[in-house]
Design a protein around this motif. Structure first.
Motif, PDB file in Angstrom:
ATOM      1  N   ALA A 226       0.841  -1.199   0.000  1.00 48.29           N
ATOM      2  CA  ALA A 226       0.000   0.000   0.000  1.00 48.29           C
ATOM      3  C   ALA A 226       0.870   1.241   0.000  1.00 48.29           C
ATOM      4  O   ALA A 226       1.969   1.258   0.549  1.00 48.29           O
ATOM      5  CB  ALA A 226      -0.908   0.006   1.225  1.00 48.29           C
ATOM      6  N   SER A 227       0.380   2.294  -0.642  1.00 55.86           N
ATOM      7  CA  SER A 227       1.103   3.562  -0.663  1.00 55.86           C
ATOM      8  C   SER A 227       1.295   4.082   0.750  1.00 55.86           C
ATOM      9  O   SER A 227       0.368   4.095   1.561  1.00 55.86           O
ATOM     10  CB  SER A 227       0.331   4.576  -1.507  1.00 55.86           C
ATOM     11  N   GLY A 228       2.481   4.523   1.050  1.00 54.99           N
ATOM     12  CA  GLY A 228       2.773   5.081   2.363  1.00 54.99           C
ATOM     13  C   GLY A 228       3.186   4.038   3.386  1.00 54.99           C
ATOM     14  O   GLY A 228       3.422   4.370   4.541  1.00 54.99           O
ATOM     15  N   GLU A 229       3.277   2.776   3.005  1.00 56.04           N
ATOM     16  CA  GLU A 229       3.644   1.728   3.953  1.00 56.04           C
ATOM     17  C   GLU A 229       5.063   1.957   4.461  1.00 56.04           C
ATOM     18  O   GLU A 229       5.979   2.229   3.700  1.00 56.04           O
ATOM     19  CB  GLU A 229       3.551   0.369   3.257  1.00 56.04           C
ATOM     20  N   GLN A 230       5.253   1.805   5.745  1.00 59.89           N
ATOM     21  CA  GLN A 230       6.544   2.080   6.362  1.00 59.89           C
ATOM     22  C   GLN A 230       7.367   0.795   6.446  1.00 59.89           C
ATOM     23  O   GLN A 230       7.498   0.175   7.486  1.00 59.89           O
ATOM     24  CB  GLN A 230       6.358   2.706   7.740  1.00 59.89           C
ATOM     25  N   GLN A 231       7.869   0.402   5.328  1.00 58.57           N
ATOM     26  CA  GLN A 231       8.733  -0.765   5.252  1.00 58.57           C
ATOM     27  C   GLN A 231       9.784  -0.488   4.195  1.00 58.57           C
ATOM     28  O   GLN A 231       9.454  -0.108   3.068  1.00 58.57           O
ATOM     29  CB  GLN A 231       7.933  -2.021   4.888  1.00 58.57           C
ATOM     30  N   ALA A 232      11.022  -0.652   4.552  1.00 60.41           N
ATOM     31  CA  ALA A 232      12.091  -0.339   3.608  1.00 60.41           C
ATOM     32  C   ALA A 232      12.228  -1.451   2.586  1.00 60.41           C
ATOM     33  O   ALA A 232      12.370  -2.618   2.947  1.00 60.41           O
ATOM     34  CB  ALA A 232      13.403  -0.148   4.351  1.00 60.41           C
ATOM     35  N   PRO A 233      12.172  -1.113   1.286  1.00 65.50           N
ATOM     36  CA  PRO A 233      12.508  -2.114   0.265  1.00 65.50           C
ATOM     37  C   PRO A 233      13.944  -2.578   0.493  1.00 65.50           C
ATOM     38  O   PRO A 233      14.787  -1.817   0.987  1.00 65.50           O
ATOM     39  CB  PRO A 233      12.372  -1.339  -1.042  1.00 65.50           C
ATOM     40  N   PRO A 234      14.246  -3.802   0.134  1.00 66.55           N
ATOM     41  CA  PRO A 234      15.593  -4.332   0.434  1.00 66.55           C
ATOM     42  C   PRO A 234      16.726  -3.575  -0.236  1.00 66.55           C
ATOM     43  O   PRO A 234      17.870  -3.653   0.217  1.00 66.55           O
ATOM     44  CB  PRO A 234      15.516  -5.784  -0.044  1.00 66.55           C
ATOM     45  N   TRP A 235      16.425  -2.839  -1.306  1.00 69.15           N
ATOM     46  CA  TRP A 235      17.478  -2.109  -2.026  1.00 69.15           C
ATOM     47  C   TRP A 235      17.597  -0.641  -1.617  1.00 69.15           C
ATOM     48  O   TRP A 235      18.501   0.052  -2.055  1.00 69.15           O
ATOM     49  CB  TRP A 235      17.230  -2.176  -3.530  1.00 69.15           C
ATOM     50  N   LEU A 320      27.849  -6.158   0.409  1.00 66.82           N
ATOM     51  CA  LEU A 320      26.695  -6.452   1.246  1.00 66.82           C
ATOM     52  C   LEU A 320      26.398  -7.949   1.204  1.00 66.82           C
ATOM     53  O   LEU A 320      26.641  -8.616   0.192  1.00 66.82           O
ATOM     54  CB  LEU A 320      25.474  -5.677   0.732  1.00 66.82           C
ATOM     55  N   HIS A 321      25.866  -8.450   2.288  1.00 64.73           N
ATOM     56  CA  HIS A 321      25.534  -9.876   2.353  1.00 64.73           C
ATOM     57  C   HIS A 321      24.098 -10.053   1.884  1.00 64.73           C
ATOM     58  O   HIS A 321      23.144  -9.891   2.646  1.00 64.73           O
ATOM     59  CB  HIS A 321      25.717 -10.412   3.775  1.00 64.73           C
ATOM     60  N   ILE A 322      23.950 -10.391   0.613  1.00 61.77           N
ATOM     61  CA  ILE A 322      22.642 -10.562   0.015  1.00 61.77           C
ATOM     62  C   ILE A 322      22.310 -12.044  -0.068  1.00 61.77           C
ATOM     63  O   ILE A 322      22.995 -12.806  -0.750  1.00 61.77           O
ATOM     64  CB  ILE A 322      22.590  -9.932  -1.386  1.00 61.77           C
ATOM     65  N   THR A 323      21.273 -12.449   0.645  1.00 61.54           N
ATOM     66  CA  THR A 323      20.797 -13.832   0.592  1.00 61.54           C
ATOM     67  C   THR A 323      19.284 -13.810   0.464  1.00 61.54           C
ATOM     68  O   THR A 323      18.633 -12.781   0.645  1.00 61.54           O
ATOM     69  CB  THR A 323      21.205 -14.617   1.852  1.00 61.54           C
ATOM     70  N   ALA A 324      18.722 -14.981   0.190  1.00 60.58           N
ATOM     71  CA  ALA A 324      17.277 -15.063  -0.004  1.00 60.58           C
ATOM     72  C   ALA A 324      16.511 -14.706   1.266  1.00 60.58           C
ATOM     73  O   ALA A 324      15.400 -14.183   1.210  1.00 60.58           O
ATOM     74  CB  ALA A 324      16.894 -16.466  -0.469  1.00 60.58           C
ATOM     75  N   SER A 325      17.086 -14.977   2.426  1.00 57.83           N
ATOM     76  CA  SER A 325      16.410 -14.708   3.689  1.00 57.83           C
ATOM     77  C   SER A 325      16.764 -13.348   4.265  1.00 57.83           C
ATOM     78  O   SER A 325      16.238 -12.959   5.309  1.00 57.83           O
ATOM     79  CB  SER A 325      16.770 -15.800   4.703  1.00 57.83           C
ATOM     80  N   SER A 326      17.634 -12.610   3.594  1.00 55.49           N
ATOM     81  CA  SER A 326      18.094 -11.337   4.126  1.00 55.49           C
ATOM     82  C   SER A 326      17.123 -10.218   3.788  1.00 55.49           C
ATOM     83  O   SER A 326      16.378 -10.286   2.798  1.00 55.49           O
ATOM     84  CB  SER A 326      19.480 -11.005   3.562  1.00 55.49           C
ATOM     85  N   ASP A 327      17.124  -9.189   4.620  1.00 54.04           N
ATOM     86  CA  ASP A 327      16.333  -7.994   4.337  1.00 54.04           C
ATOM     87  C   ASP A 327      17.069  -7.053   3.391  1.00 54.04           C
ATOM     88  O   ASP A 327      16.556  -5.989   3.059  1.00 54.04           O
ATOM     89  CB  ASP A 327      16.008  -7.256   5.641  1.00 54.04           C
ATOM     90  N   ILE A 328      18.277  -7.439   3.008  1.00 52.96           N
ATOM     91  CA  ILE A 328      19.082  -6.644   2.086  1.00 52.96           C
ATOM     92  C   ILE A 328      19.056  -7.314   0.718  1.00 52.96           C
ATOM     93  O   ILE A 328      19.272  -8.521   0.602  1.00 52.96           O
ATOM     94  CB  ILE A 328      20.532  -6.519   2.579  1.00 52.96           C
ATOM     95  N   GLY A 329      18.787  -6.551  -0.305  1.00 50.70           N
ATOM     96  CA  GLY A 329      18.746  -7.104  -1.651  1.00 50.70           C
ATOM     97  C   GLY A 329      18.978  -6.025  -2.690  1.00 50.70           C
ATOM     98  O   GLY A 329      18.865  -4.831  -2.406  1.00 50.70           O
TER      99      GLY A 329
END
Length: 457
Positions: A226-235, A320-329
């Motif tokens: 949803a627009s305005g959702e407070q969640q950081a995209p992994p990138w 950066l440590h990018i994995t399938a389970s990571s919040d970083i992508g």
């Protein structure tokens, strides 16, 4: 005696004196009358005209010979230039020098800066199809998956511009190729450039060709957010100098961050910057590690007044440590054949605030891409939109832009693509003037060139 009337009349015209002056009867001294009408032209005049004609003929012949010689000389010069200058039937390196067409993408660097080997391997479409430029046919060809290994995959990704240690995976897909395939040599050398390892083949086992993912990207984000959702995209990243947030940015590989050039030109060096990932509130850095920056590359054509070529890259000191389970992508750079155009939808994330709210925090909004012609109207941006930028209008007019460099992404075939970086525009203040973003597709060659050039730091 009868007198002739002709003689009588004649006596009226001939007198005594006339008779005394008559010429002798024998006619020896008789001169023809009207001689000046019958006399031929004087010989000198005839000779002069003949000489004039001859002179003109000589001059014309000399002029014709000179013109023929000049034409022959020019033709010779052009032929010599054509056969001696590679640019007549070759390619320019970018620094003014030239190479033969056969030297382009042959696996050997012939241009001083290596431009002839810089863009010979590419990924095509949303399936990440591997293609190699084949000089002999002057066309891009798919690579047969027969005998393909991870080793070739890493080498190909390095040829594109990615680091070997960020390689993700190779795959395969069926395809039709009426003009043939590129197939691995039976005696290939794994240390040689990929172009040296391939030969042209009319057939390929099962018509199966290579797909290549040089880094794990474009995943890990729900498309129904949803627009305005407070969640950081992994990138999404926050670029800071000390504790002060300066700009947003996007992860495009474990080593590289893409942002706007005007964000970084005012600082003295890379050591001043820190990169934070997964930040929602700008004050929330306690549980998010900081990553240091080893190099900042600003586009050499950046114009701070017009904001032309407003793009920059940051290389991290450590990946950066990018994995399938990571919040970083990472978000994917748009492959060749992946396009976004008006009126498609996109999503922006940036550290902004809604009207009448307090501290800025990460916000997301949906935007609609705007056609360049419409964005260039006098009521909008008045002709300032050039091919390296494009416009997008936020569907939520309450979202205000307060930082730059944030990503504009698009979802296609289940993959998130980075199509723009935020440059300028304030959505909440001037609704008729949409936001302006750097056109990432326009800069792909530059991005890959810089990544390849600085693979080792």
């Amino acid at each position: 005696m009868t007198t002739s009337p002709y003689l009588d009349s004649g006596s009226c015209f001939i007198g005594e004196d006339v008779e005394r002056n008559l010429p002798p009867a024998d006619g020896s001294d008789v001169q023809p009358q009207y001689v000046h009408h019958m006399a031929p032209k004087p010989p000198p005049e005839i000779s002069s005209k003949h000489e004039g004609v001859k002179q003109r003929c000589v001059k014309f012949t000399v002029a014709a010979v000179i013109c023929l010689l000049l034409l022959t000389l020019i033709t010779g010069i052009l032929l010599v230039y054509y056969f001696s200058s590679p640019c007549a039937h070759g390619r320019r390196c970018g620094d003014g020098s030239c190479v033969w067409e056969s030297q382009w993408c042959d696996g050997e660097k012939d241009c001083p800066a290596g431009q002839d080997e810089a863009s010979c391997v590419r990924l095509h479409g949303s399936s990440f199809l591997l293609q190699v430029y084949w000089t002999q046919g002057r066309t891009w060809r798919s690579v047969c998956s027969q005998d393909w290994s991870e080793q070739q995959g890493r080498a190909s990704c390095q040829q594109v511009g990615y680091s070997r240690d960020t390689y993700f995976e190779s795959g395969q897909q069926p395809t039709d190729a009426d003009d043939g395939f590129l197939i691995l040599k039976s005696d290939f050398n794994t240390t040689a450039p990929i172009m040296h390892q391939l030969v042209l083949s009319k057939t390929c086992h099962n018509n199966s060709v290579v797909t290549l993912h040089c880094t794990d990207c474009g995943r890990g984000l729900n498309s129904s957010r949803a627009s305005g959702e407070q969640q950081a995209p992994p990138w999404q990243v926050s670029l800071r100098v000390g504790v002060s947030h300066r700009c947003g940015g996007a992860i495009i590989s474990p080593y590289w961050i893409l942002t706007a050039a005007h964000c970084v030109t005012w600082t003295s060096g890379a050591a001043e910057w820190l990169v934070y990932v997964g930040v929602v509130h700008l004050s929330d850095t306690l549980f998010n590690p900081a990553y240091s920056v080893s190099r900042i590359i600003t586009h050499e054509g950046f114009n701070s007044i017009t904001r032309g070529n407003d793009i920059a890259l940051m290389r991290l000191s450590k990946p950066l440590h990018i994995t399938a389970s990571s919040d970083i992508g990472a978000v994917c750079l748009p492959n060749v054949g992946v396009y976004a155009s008006a009126p498609e939808k996109g999503w922006i994330t940036e550290f902004s605030r809604f009207v009448n709210t307090a501290a800025p925090h990460l916000m997301e909004a949906q935007v609609l891409l705007v056609d360049a012609a419409n964005c260039n109207r006098s009521t909008s941006h008045s002709g300032k939109i050039t091919p390296d930028i494009f416009c997008a209008s936020a569907t939520d007019a309450g979202m205000c832009h307060t930082d730059s460099g944030g990503p504009l992404v698009s979802l296609k075939d289940g993959v998130w693509w980075l199509i723009g970086d935020n440059i300028w525009g304030e959505h909440c203040k001037e609704p008729n003037r949409p936001g302006v973003y750097g056109n990432v597709t326009y800069f792909l060659d530059w991005i890959y060139h810089q990544m390849k050039k600085h693979q080792d730091g």
